[in-house]
Design a protein around this motif. Structure first.
Motif, short mmCIF file in Angstrom:
data_model
loop_
_atom_site.label_atom_id
_atom_site.label_comp_id
_atom_site.label_asym_id
_atom_site.label_seq_id
_atom_site.Cartn_x
_atom_site.Cartn_y
_atom_site.Cartn_z
N LEU A 108 -18.43 9.11 10.00
CA LEU A 108 -17.64 9.82 10.62
C LEU A 108 -16.18 8.88 10.49
O LEU A 108 -15.15 10.00 10.60
N THR A 116 -17.51 16.34 9.55
CA THR A 116 -18.59 15.83 11.22
C THR A 116 -19.64 16.78 10.70
O THR A 116 -20.98 15.62 11.36
N HIS A 117 -20.31 17.54 11.30
CA HIS A 117 -21.42 18.40 11.31
C HIS A 117 -22.68 17.43 9.56
O HIS A 117 -23.89 17.59 9.96
N VAL A 120 -23.63 13.84 11.05
CA VAL A 120 -24.35 14.18 11.86
C VAL A 120 -26.04 14.86 11.74
O VAL A 120 -26.95 13.63 11.90
N ARG A 144 -22.94 11.97 18.44
CA ARG A 144 -21.45 13.44 19.33
C ARG A 144 -20.35 12.86 19.98
O ARG A 144 -19.93 13.14 20.21
N ALA A 147 -17.86 11.41 17.69
CA ALA A 147 -17.08 12.68 17.07
C ALA A 147 -16.47 12.61 18.52
O ALA A 147 -15.12 13.68 17.87
N ARG A 148 -16.74 13.35 19.00
CA ARG A 148 -16.03 13.71 20.89
C ARG A 148 -15.30 12.74 20.85
O ARG A 148 -13.69 13.40 21.43
N HIS A 152 -13.43 15.09 16.58
CA HIS A 152 -13.73 16.16 15.93
C HIS A 152 -13.91 17.60 16.35
O HIS A 152 -14.85 17.56 17.47
N ALA A 155 -17.68 17.89 18.18
CA ALA A 155 -17.85 18.12 19.53
C ALA A 155 -17.16 18.43 20.26
O ALA A 155 -17.85 18.33 22.34
#
Length: 186
Positions: A108, A116-117, A120, A144, A147-148, A152, A155
């Motif tokens: 990330l 991103t996906h 994760v 997540r 990422a938030r 990203h 998120a």
């Protein structure tokens, strides 16, 4: 299997490749995790590489090497980014799960070509296979949260998803780079 190189739906429901994205199959992250385990148990980095990189294709070898070396180089910074996002005490998290979180966080934070996906999902899948659904849930939640913090798109809360072509007003406010200005008027 997680294909990081496909991230957008093309007409007809097929997926198209994102320019510059790497294909992230399970081999490279799994090898990186095994290298980190071996180093944690006393092997030198060079000694840990051989058995895990040798059977991989060249692209997976490069990615696994970069992920393992990157996690080892940036371990303190990764731990600093992850620890506040873990509900429990960071030191109470199993070493293997911490390594999975570090691998996901490294992707990330440092690997722009891994969406991103994909970062994760791959970490969650590895956690599920190695430690079961509970650890997978922890890995998912922590990555997540990270990422938030990074902003990203993955998120964004699910309540902000467009329904029937209309965007939730809060979604339009939070995503100006992704939508033209007219999306804010809804």
């Amino acid at each position: 299997d997680c294909d990081a190189a496909t991230s957008r739906a093309a007409p007809g429901g097929r997926r198209r490749r994102t320019p510059g994205a790497v294909r992230l199959g399970p081999a490279a992250p799994q090898a990186a995790l095994e290298i980190l385990r071996a180093v944690r148990h006393g092997a030198t980095f060079a000694a840990a590489l051989g058995p895990w990189l040798e059977p991989l294709e060249a692209a997976d070898r490069r990615l696994a090497h970069e992920m393992a070396a990157g996690v080892l180089r940036a371990r303190a910074a990764l731990d600093e980014a992850l620890a506040p996002r873990v509900a429990a005490d960071w030191r109470a998290v199993a070493e293997d799960v911490r390594d999975l979180l570090r691998l996901g966080a490294y992707q990330l934070l440092e690997l722009d070509r891994v969406p991103t996906h994909a970062a994760v999902t791959t970490a969650v899948d590895l956690a599920k296979r190695a430690h079961g659904p509970r650890s997978a849930g922890v890995v998912n939640a922590v990555l997540r949260r990270l990422a938030r913090r990074l902003g990203h798109p993955l998120a964004l809360p699910r309540t902000l998803v467009a329904v029937g072509g209309d965007h939730h007003p809060l979604a339009a406010q939070r995503m100006p780079p992704f939508f033209p200005d007219h999306s804010r008027s809804r």
